[in-house]
Design a protein around this motif. Structure first.
Motif, short mmCIF file in Angstrom:
data_model
loop_
_atom_site.label_atom_id
_atom_site.label_comp_id
_atom_site.label_asym_id
_atom_site.label_seq_id
_atom_site.Cartn_x
_atom_site.Cartn_y
_atom_site.Cartn_z
N MET A 98 8.74 13.06 7.65
CA MET A 98 10.11 12.71 7.98
C MET A 98 11.09 13.84 7.62
N LEU A 136 10.96 -0.25 7.68
CA LEU A 136 10.47 0.16 9.01
C LEU A 136 10.23 1.67 9.04
N CYS A 137 11.22 2.43 8.59
CA CYS A 137 11.17 3.89 8.75
C CYS A 137 10.01 4.52 7.99
N CYS A 185 7.00 4.98 10.03
CA CYS A 185 7.25 5.49 11.39
C CYS A 185 6.88 6.97 11.47
N ALA A 202 8.35 8.94 14.07
CA ALA A 202 9.38 9.66 14.85
C ALA A 202 10.11 10.53 13.82
N CYS A 243 13.78 11.69 13.83
CA CYS A 243 14.87 10.70 13.89
C CYS A 243 15.88 10.95 12.77
N ARG A 270 17.62 8.73 11.44
CA ARG A 270 17.61 7.59 10.53
C ARG A 270 19.04 7.39 9.99
N PRO A 282 17.23 -0.10 10.64
CA PRO A 282 17.75 0.46 11.89
C PRO A 282 17.88 -0.59 12.98
N GLN A 286 18.54 2.76 18.15
CA GLN A 286 18.23 4.01 17.46
C GLN A 286 16.72 4.27 17.50
N CYS A 287 15.93 3.21 17.30
CA CYS A 287 14.47 3.37 17.27
C CYS A 287 13.92 3.75 18.65
N ALA A 314 14.80 7.35 19.54
CA ALA A 314 14.00 8.30 18.76
C ALA A 314 12.55 8.34 19.26
N HIS A 315 12.02 7.21 19.72
CA HIS A 315 10.64 7.21 20.22
C HIS A 315 10.53 7.83 21.61
N PRO A 339 9.30 0.37 16.27
CA PRO A 339 8.32 -0.04 15.25
C PRO A 339 8.47 -1.49 14.82
#
Ligand code: SF4
Length: 327
Positions: free
Chosen positions: A185, A240-241, A244, A246, A249, A251, A266, A270-271, A274-275, A309
């Motif tokens: 990350m 979640l993050c 993940c 991504a 991101c 975040r 999030p 946003q998710c 980012a994906h 996610p």
């Protein structure tokens, strides 16, 4: 991670360089004493300063104070100078006829409507810059249809970047090339690796928490930092993050708070965005590898079948429960 950066907003109208808009329209400089005290604070805490400039000149005493310490400069395009580290365009029009310089990071703040209508302009600029960060100013309004439109924009940019690389140019476009270089990350770090000092002499998690008008202070210069629940800004407390990949991101904790009322949770938009970027980075990486060894040390970006996610069972069940019980 520990605190590394202090962002100093030199004026109420210091430019936004990210998702948030600056609602403060009346120019008013940070008092000179506050600026000097902020610089002293950064020296004492061993923090690197990033100064964020407004769209008007600074008086000589301010320029001298700024130059008294090592720093980075973030400027709106109307104030761009040879010493700028980051130059911000608010909308694509500001890029027209601009004299781009090597070694500078450019930020384009753009709405989805403008981006969908004029994304070729970004592709054209990619041939003239070393790095461009595209930042959407209305992430929270994205619909399913917008996700589809954004995916198409990214596909068009993948083609353009591929062509550029083949002719020997390797510019960076945050939404496509950052993920290719990362194996963990690399988020914004607001409230964790960086905090912001505003013209009122108080600290904020990031500029958005001051300039968007709905934030809260996390301490002031006389008393120092006072971050309530500092763990909430850390990745290991973001259920979640932390699972993940991504990795590019942002975040964004300000967007999180705006969309879910919690800084560490999030929103869907946003998710998914980012994906889509993550998957487009994967497509670009695979296309480049078909021509030979490209980023050889870098691991594959795996194929995945989800865009948020939150929607996959890869997240242990009890996180669902925590989420549902707390909303
Ligand atoms: S895509 Fe969503 S889950 Fe992944 S890091 Fe970004 S905000 Fe967190």
């Amino acid at each position: 991670m520990m605190l590394q950066y202090l962002i100093i907003l030199l004026d109420e109208t210091a430019t936004s360089y990210c998702h948030y808009g600056n609602l403060r329209k009346e120019a008013r400089l940070m008092p000179l004493e506050v600026l000097r005290d902020g610089i002293r604070f950064a020296m004492k805490e061993n923090l690197t300063i990033q100064f964020v400039y407004p769209d008007h000149d600074l008086p000589q005493a301010y320029r001298e104070a700024v130059e008294s310490i090592d720093h980075g400069k973030i400027l709106p395009s109307g104030q761009a100078c040879p010493e700028a580290d980051v130059v911000v365009f608010n909308g694509m029009e500001e890029m027209n006829g601009f004299a781009f310089r090597p070694g500078v990071s450019y930020v384009l703040r753009v709405s989805k409507a403008e981006l969908f209508a004029c994304h070729e302009k970004v592709a054209a600029v990619m041939g003239r810059v070393d790095r461009l960060n595209v930042v959407l100013t209305d992430v929270e309004t994205f619909t399913e249809e917008d996700f589809g439109a954004y995916e198409k924009v990214l596909e068009a940019w993948v083609e353009k970047m591929e062509g550029g690389y083949l002719s020997g140019r390797t510019p960076q476009l945050n939404v496509l090339t950052d993920r290719m270089m990362l194996d963990k990350m690399n988020n914004c770090g607001a409230g964790e690796t960086n905090v912001t000092l505003a013209p009122d002499g108080k600290f904020y998690v990031c500029p958005a928490f001051y300039q968007d008008g709905d934030g809260y202070a996390i301490g002031d210069l006389p008393e120092g930092l006072d971050i309530r629940n500092p763990q909430l800004y850390r990745l290991d407390h973001a259920p979640l993050c932390r699972h993940c990949d991504a990795y590019q991101c942002k975040r964004c904790v300000w967007l999180n708070r705006k969309t879910t009322r919690e800084v560490n949770t999030p929103g869907h938009e946003q998710c998914v965005i980012a994906h889509l970027e993550r998957n487009a980075s994967r497509a670009l990486l695979n296309r480049m590898r078909s021509y030979g060894s490209f980023l050889p040390g870098q691991r594959e970006i795996e194929e995945i079948d989800y865009l948020d996610p939150f929607e996959v069972t890869l997240i242990p069940q009890h996180y669902y429960k925590i989420f549902f019980l707390s909303t």
